[in-house]
Design a protein around this motif. Sequence first.
Motif, PDB file in Angstrom:
ATOM      1  N   GLU A 111       0.827  -1.207   0.000  1.00 46.48           N
ATOM      2  CA  GLU A 111       0.000   0.000   0.000  1.00 46.48           C
ATOM      3  C   GLU A 111       0.859   1.255   0.000  1.00 46.48           C
ATOM      4  N   LEU A 112       1.882   1.270   0.798  1.00 50.06           N
ATOM      5  CA  LEU A 112       2.748   2.445   0.882  1.00 50.06           C
ATOM      6  C   LEU A 112       3.442   2.711  -0.446  1.00 50.06           C
ATOM      7  N   TYR A 113       3.936   1.656  -1.098  1.00 45.74           N
ATOM      8  CA  TYR A 113       4.567   1.839  -2.410  1.00 45.74           C
ATOM      9  C   TYR A 113       3.538   2.201  -3.482  1.00 45.74           C
ATOM     10  N   ASN A 114       2.368   1.636  -3.380  1.00 45.57           N
ATOM     11  CA  ASN A 114       1.323   1.910  -4.371  1.00 45.57           C
ATOM     12  C   ASN A 114       0.906   3.376  -4.344  1.00 45.57           C
ATOM     13  N   GLN A 115       0.796   3.941  -3.132  1.00 49.18           N
ATOM     14  CA  GLN A 115       0.330   5.311  -2.992  1.00 49.18           C
ATOM     15  C   GLN A 115       1.462   6.332  -2.848  1.00 49.18           C
ATOM     16  N   GLY A 116       2.686   5.842  -2.688  1.00 47.69           N
ATOM     17  CA  GLY A 116       3.798   6.773  -2.513  1.00 47.69           C
ATOM     18  C   GLY A 116       3.734   7.485  -1.179  1.00 47.69           C
ATOM     19  N   LEU A 117       3.464   6.732  -0.121  1.00 51.64           N
ATOM     20  CA  LEU A 117       3.333   7.299   1.222  1.00 51.64           C
ATOM     21  C   LEU A 117       4.545   6.908   2.060  1.00 51.64           C
ATOM     22  N   ASP A 122       6.031   3.552  -6.309  1.00 49.24           N
ATOM     23  CA  ASP A 122       6.637   2.543  -7.182  1.00 49.24           C
ATOM     24  C   ASP A 122       5.643   1.399  -7.367  1.00 49.24           C
ATOM     25  N   PRO A 123       4.793   1.457  -8.407  1.00 48.96           N
ATOM     26  CA  PRO A 123       3.786   0.407  -8.620  1.00 48.96           C
ATOM     27  C   PRO A 123       4.375  -0.988  -8.757  1.00 48.96           C
ATOM     28  N   LYS A 124       5.551  -1.093  -9.355  1.00 52.97           N
ATOM     29  CA  LYS A 124       6.146  -2.426  -9.521  1.00 52.97           C
ATOM     30  C   LYS A 124       6.556  -3.025  -8.181  1.00 52.97           C
ATOM     31  N   ARG A 125       7.115  -2.199  -7.311  1.00 54.80           N
ATOM     32  CA  ARG A 125       7.447  -2.691  -5.976  1.00 54.80           C
ATOM     33  C   ARG A 125       6.170  -3.039  -5.218  1.00 54.80           C
ATOM     34  N   ALA A 126       5.150  -2.220  -5.415  1.00 52.93           N
ATOM     35  CA  ALA A 126       3.869  -2.496  -4.762  1.00 52.93           C
ATOM     36  C   ALA A 126       3.344  -3.859  -5.180  1.00 52.93           C
ATOM     37  N   LEU A 127       3.431  -4.155  -6.468  1.00 54.01           N
ATOM     38  CA  LEU A 127       2.976  -5.457  -6.969  1.00 54.01           C
ATOM     39  C   LEU A 127       3.702  -6.605  -6.283  1.00 54.01           C
ATOM     40  N   GLU A 128       4.997  -6.439  -6.105  1.00 58.30           N
ATOM     41  CA  GLU A 128       5.787  -7.501  -5.482  1.00 58.30           C
ATOM     42  C   GLU A 128       5.270  -7.801  -4.075  1.00 58.30           C
ATOM     43  N   TYR A 130       2.284  -6.926  -2.750  1.00 61.44           N
ATOM     44  CA  TYR A 130       0.900  -7.403  -2.810  1.00 61.44           C
ATOM     45  C   TYR A 130       0.843  -8.879  -3.192  1.00 61.44           C
ATOM     46  N   ARG A 131       1.673  -9.280  -4.149  1.00 62.48           N
ATOM     47  CA  ARG A 131       1.646 -10.676  -4.599  1.00 62.48           C
ATOM     48  C   ARG A 131       2.082 -11.622  -3.497  1.00 62.48           C
ATOM     49  N   LEU A 132       3.093 -11.218  -2.746  1.00 65.26           N
ATOM     50  CA  LEU A 132       3.515 -12.044  -1.614  1.00 65.26           C
ATOM     51  C   LEU A 132       2.383 -12.192  -0.600  1.00 65.26           C
ATOM     52  N   ALA A 133       1.702 -11.077  -0.315  1.00 62.59           N
ATOM     53  CA  ALA A 133       0.599 -11.106   0.648  1.00 62.59           C
ATOM     54  C   ALA A 133      -0.577 -11.912   0.110  1.00 62.59           C
ATOM     55  N   ALA A 134      -0.874 -11.755  -1.171  1.00 61.83           N
ATOM     56  CA  ALA A 134      -1.982 -12.500  -1.780  1.00 61.83           C
ATOM     57  C   ALA A 134      -1.704 -13.994  -1.745  1.00 61.83           C
ATOM     58  N   GLY A 135      -0.440 -14.361  -1.943  1.00 65.09           N
ATOM     59  CA  GLY A 135      -0.067 -15.767  -1.874  1.00 65.09           C
ATOM     60  C   GLY A 135      -0.299 -16.369  -0.507  1.00 65.09           C
ATOM     61  N   LEU A 136      -0.372 -15.496   0.500  1.00 59.29           N
ATOM     62  CA  LEU A 136      -0.644 -15.944   1.864  1.00 59.29           C
ATOM     63  C   LEU A 136      -2.119 -15.789   2.226  1.00 59.29           C
ATOM     64  N   GLY A 137      -2.931 -15.441   1.220  1.00 64.09           N
ATOM     65  CA  GLY A 137      -4.374 -15.387   1.422  1.00 64.09           C
ATOM     66  C   GLY A 137      -4.939 -14.048   1.848  1.00 64.09           C
ATOM     67  N   MET A 150      -6.293  -4.271 -13.872  1.00 62.03           N
ATOM     68  CA  MET A 150      -7.253  -3.639 -14.780  1.00 62.03           C
ATOM     69  C   MET A 150      -6.804  -2.256 -15.227  1.00 62.03           C
ATOM     70  N   ASP A 151      -6.110  -1.549 -14.332  1.00 60.11           N
ATOM     71  CA  ASP A 151      -5.626  -0.212 -14.669  1.00 60.11           C
ATOM     72  C   ASP A 151      -4.300  -0.240 -15.426  1.00 60.11           C
ATOM     73  N   GLY A 152      -3.611  -1.389 -15.385  1.00 56.47           N
ATOM     74  CA  GLY A 152      -2.292  -1.460 -16.004  1.00 56.47           C
ATOM     75  C   GLY A 152      -1.238  -0.735 -15.183  1.00 56.47           C
ATOM     76  N   ARG A 153      -1.388  -0.735 -13.869  1.00 58.57           N
ATOM     77  CA  ARG A 153      -0.409  -0.089 -12.994  1.00 58.57           C
ATOM     78  C   ARG A 153       0.727  -1.048 -12.681  1.00 58.57           C
TER      79      ARG A 153
END
Length: 349
Positions: A111-117, A122-128, A130-137, A150-153
């Motif tokens: 979230e912090l990387y996604n919003q720059g807070l 850095d959307p790419k770092r945010a993806l990394e 988020y994906r780790l967290a999503a893999g944990l459910g 959907m946004d292509g971020r």
Amino acid sequence: MTRVGAGLFALALLASPLDALAAPNPPSIVPPTMDQTLKSVDPKVAPKGFSRDLPTPYTPNAEGLRPASTANADMAYGAYQRGRYKTAFREASKRIETNPKDAAALTLLGELYNQGLGVKQDPKRALEWYRLAAGLGDAHAMASLGLMAMDGRGQAKDQKAGKHWLEQASEKGEASASYNLALLQLSSGKPEDVVTAAALFEKAAKTELAPAQHDLGVLYLQGRGVAKDPAKAADYFRRAADNGDLAGEVEFAILLFNGTGVAKDEARAARYFLHAAARGNAIAQNRVARLYVVGRGVNKNLVEAGAWNLAAAAQGLSDAWLDQSLTGLTKEDRTRAEALGAERAKVQP
């Protein structure tokens, strides 16, 4: 437009043709009903006179991940909620060093990387993260991944993958995912998808997600995807209003004024209109001005009418009937109205 860091995009209530409270001859009399200024949830099948914009996707944010009691006891999320983003980043990083499978901390970093807070956006770092967290459910991370796909971020747009992430998040009870899936269903234009959308809106509405409550109210009022039920529409608009939704506040005020699905109460309707007007809604400002001209729900006050009319006009909502009704203001009263209107025009929704 964001609320608390991440992006809760407000649903804009756009003006439909403003024949509400249109005055017949003589112009000092107001007819007994107002028009319904619904923001339709279907741009293709909107009734005549209704605005045709689709609601904006609701973007989840990390603040909603934890109950307040837990967040306050958690240094990372507590810092996030207080706006101390660098501290939140530091504390979340410490947690991951201790436990690399701390899904909540991983999501917060995303979230912090996604919003720059607190860090460079850095959307790419945010993806990394988020994906780790999503893999944990983690459902919040899944919902964020869905919108980013959907946004292509940080990646190429992928509607299929985005929908898949949202579906997974919705199944886990993530309200924002259910809401955004409902918007996707509505965009197809198929009647059966409207039924599905209504069910998804209801699922999100049960968690007190205000935009979902508003949009479900629209469907109940129109009888689309659900049986037409003005009483349920009024209830959902009221709940949306109580949860801070500006569109819901205006819609509920209109139903109150007209006595549609709820006991008619012009004074209570005026209070809702006044609250929405004070928050910068141009339609509410216009309606309040008309009420002050004729003394319906409020005491007649042409200075207040003039001030609210000017505030609405500053947002591009002009009203020839109001302009004509206020021509009798004295020079002193007009000056007072202009000063009040200029101050109120500074407030934007």
